[in-house]
Motif scaffolding. Sequence first.
Motif, PDB file in Angstrom:
ATOM      1  N   TYR A 305      42.419  44.663 106.965  1.00  0.00           N
ATOM      2  CA  TYR A 305      41.221  43.913 107.574  1.00  0.00           C
ATOM      3  C   TYR A 305      41.202  42.942 108.440  1.00  0.00           C
ATOM      4  O   TYR A 305      40.570  42.717 109.497  1.00  0.00           O
ATOM      5  N   ARG A 309      40.238  42.769 112.463  1.00  0.00           N
ATOM      6  CA  ARG A 309      39.699  41.507 113.051  1.00  0.00           C
ATOM      7  C   ARG A 309      40.108  41.224 114.320  1.00  0.00           C
ATOM      8  O   ARG A 309      39.440  40.703 115.122  1.00  0.00           O
ATOM      9  N   ASP A 310      41.409  41.028 114.144  1.00  0.00           N
ATOM     10  CA  ASP A 310      42.240  40.458 115.287  1.00  0.00           C
ATOM     11  C   ASP A 310      42.099  41.465 116.587  1.00  0.00           C
ATOM     12  O   ASP A 310      41.949  41.011 117.614  1.00  0.00           O
ATOM     13  N   ASP A 314      34.644  40.647 114.902  1.00  0.00           N
ATOM     14  CA  ASP A 314      33.872  40.994 114.091  1.00  0.00           C
ATOM     15  C   ASP A 314      33.036  42.243 113.952  1.00  0.00           C
ATOM     16  O   ASP A 314      32.436  42.737 115.059  1.00  0.00           O
ATOM     17  N   ASP A 319      33.863  41.133 104.356  1.00  0.00           N
ATOM     18  CA  ASP A 319      35.082  40.405 103.647  1.00  0.00           C
ATOM     19  C   ASP A 319      35.958  41.725 103.163  1.00  0.00           C
ATOM     20  O   ASP A 319      35.817  42.989 103.339  1.00  0.00           O
TER      21      ASP A 319
END
Lengths: 489, 489
Positions: A305, A309-310, A314, A319
């Motif tokens: 995850y 995200r990196d 987004d 989460d």
Amino acid sequence: MTAYDDLMAFQRDTEALSQVAGRLGWDQETMMAEGSAPQRAEEHAAMASVLHARRIDPRVGDWLDKATATDPVSAANLRHIQRNYDRTMKVPADLAAEIAKTTSLAHRIWAQSRSDDDVASYLPVLEKVVGLRQQEANALAAGGDRYDALLNNYEPGATGAEIAAMFAALRPGLVDLRAAILDQPKPQTLTGIFDEAAQLALSTKLALAFGYDLNKGRIDKAVHPFSSGSGIDVRITTRTNPSDPFNCFYSTIHEVGHAAYEQNISADYLLTPLGGGVSMGVHESQSRIYENQIGRSRAFTGWLYGQMRDAFGDFGIADEDAFYACVNRVSDGFIRTEADEVQYNLHVLMRFDMERALIAGDLKVTDLEAAWNDRFAADFGYAVDKPSNGVLQDVHWSEGLMGYFPTYSLGNVYAGCLNVAMRNDVPDLDSDLERGDTSQATTWLRENVQTHGGLYEPREVITKAARVEPSEAPLMSYLTTKFSDIYQL
Amino acid sequence: MTAYDDLMAFQRDTEALSQVAGRLGWDQETMMAEGSAPQRAEEHAAMASVLHARRIDPRVGDWLDKATATDPVSAANLRHIQRNYDRTMKVPADLAAEIAKTTSLAHRIWAQSRSDDDVASYLPVLEKVVGLRQQEANALAAGGDRYDALLNNYEPGATGAEIAAMFAALRPGLVDLRAAILDQPKPQTLTGIFDEAAQLALSTKLALAFGYDLNKGRIDKAVHPFSSGSGIDVRITTRTNPSDPFNCFYSTIHEVGHAAYEQNISADYLLTPLGGGVSMGVHESQSRIYENQIGRSRAFTGWLYGQMRDAFGDFGIADEDAFYACVNRVSDGFIRTEADEVQYNLHVLMRFDMERALIAGDLKVTDLEAAWNDRFAADFGYAVDKPSNGVLQDVHWSEGLMGYFPTYSLGNVYAGCLNVAMRNDVPDLDSDLERGDTSQATTWLRENVQTHGGLYEPREVITKAARVEPSEAPLMSYLTTKFSDIYQL
């Protein structure tokens, strides 16, 4: 030079030539221009002819008669060579040629039939393929079980009866688990577009994270991901889909499982009969445990995850928990290759039962579609909408690969057994996986399974590693626990 | 099936296997990971062993005894097969094995010696290579000329005497032309950095402009550019240098010349002895005429200038004339592979004289460096500064490729002859080239040279196309005219 030395020297060249032939297949799927196909077909045929001549070379029989084993390695080498030689010699040359010709034709007809959603145009050639495989099975089985004789092409030593018992024990639990999951609210799906270069960069990072050695292989794109080669040149492919990066990532991890098995076999076995994965089932156990028990675990998906995200910013998943549910989402669907961990085995179980009945002569090819549709409705709870989503979806039977399907779920069963032992030996594994570090897991698999190559028989290597006789129970337990948690059952 | 049919069926598989072996070489230079090298060496050796066994198969001799030609194509097929069979059978197996072993060792020692600039460490193994090639030449020549026997490995039918006469006639003119050019003011050189992706994009555009068929091949990067394969799978490689895009562009055009020859051979000859380029000299005539007479012409460079402006903006060359001079710049230098059209042949001529003397026994390996340095000073007017810029610069002799060097300049000689006939038949060619359209030129070369493959002997195909017996005069005339114009001599 003893007879054993002579045999092994001959075999080493055969193994090297076999690697070359395999490389042609890799090249065709990744590099070759389409217009080169007719020449490539002749190159393939010439290599196949060279390899066949070596496999039936009478010197092999002579050497086998005279050679003696002096240790477990030479015993295993002789066992492999003898088994392959016996199998090759049992099938009459004209039958082998007829099978090659007919399956090549059947493959083309199947592709057209699937594209046209027209079962009738496919059945005559499929009937011919089944008939030829029955003849081959008769020659191989010599009075024994016909289906077992074909199954042993892919899973030496396995029997249809033993697999049927495992699968029968698995089926009710899977049907119930699937139904319970699909009664629950569905997790989020991914939305949006994911940059291809970023997908491929993260795919390579994942391959390296799972121990794939780029100094003994390479990663390319292909329509259908695969792993190719043994020893110190083991290449994988992956694919990308702009809206589904999981397709890329989990294809890569799956193929790294296959490739790591080949790369991690003891260097002593290079270009010997022990230098490749011992069976399709054990192979699939490695790809599946990499992909599922490790790659789709709560701990590892937590790390993934962050990586996503990196790479993508987004992307709409709030989460790690939501991401874990998203990765492991169970949805209705007709297609085996798109199925999740729970439903995948239900697809395989029905194919196994049907192909076993076909080869036994208990199911007619003309009744196959009805049998498929009935079984699908029974296990999945809704009707097949068209043949390309049903009996025409898989390539295997057109290519005459009867006996292959069960190895997929056998691999899952084996992965379930290995996972229990691995988790027991590496109790702190999750804290590593949360950081994207799979090394304790991959080391355990290398040392307990992969390094042995063909030294032990398939079931034997799993039994040694898992320290119990393999059964379906650990897989069912793993699936029930995991999906009960995700779906709050 | 006649004996001819049996022979051709056998030969077809051999050709297909030979393509597979060649593809391994391509893979090694473009795709394979370094760590896979030891396994690849075994794969190569196994393929070489299969091919050798087919080449000495006694059935080939039997079929050749019984087969009869019924037309020019079957006559040419039999001529090629008979010649290769005779040559293979004349060389004792243990000598062939010794040559393979020694040249492999010599190659490694040469690479180290060149890196260390240490001639002495290389000479003992080179002496052994020369001795083994002399033995091979004795076996092949059967009392005839030893050097010719080796030359015919690469240029069937050519003789050292005939080439020596051509080269001797060429040398004074080249020496004088070179000296006159280097007395003149030098044209501009390129400065700055040229984006790699833009270089590769224009490189592909150039390949397509010269008729390279990407549906029957592909373009990749490699350290040393090459063309690989025959028939409908002919792949090329190129390379990039950030400060020298000409290296990329003219490597590509050169390799497209080789590849177009292979791609354009009549489809009737696919996987037969006629299905590949007929000799190294004729091959080089195609790569050189694409690269030089067409690719470095005033008309084509005018178009290329515009392409480079589009790709790189203002790169410091004011106009087409300055660009033409820049592309064809002649500078001092030691290295053959970096030489321009004028000096390149001087490099080859000296190597030819020296290797001919080595094989004849008229030049000792211990005297080779002195002979090289004397000849270089005589032809180029300055002294070799270090062995890696002199006698150690080329790989060929370490690999035992005596007889190969002259085919480079023979190719230039042939290109000179073909260019006269082509320009005569296509008088308006320059107006096409100014628009980047090479199709009239490449069509002429396809129809007059390339399509024939191995149907005619090397000298014969050039004579038919050029409509005169080949001589060095057209090349010398072309070079004098072109460079007198550029350098205002």
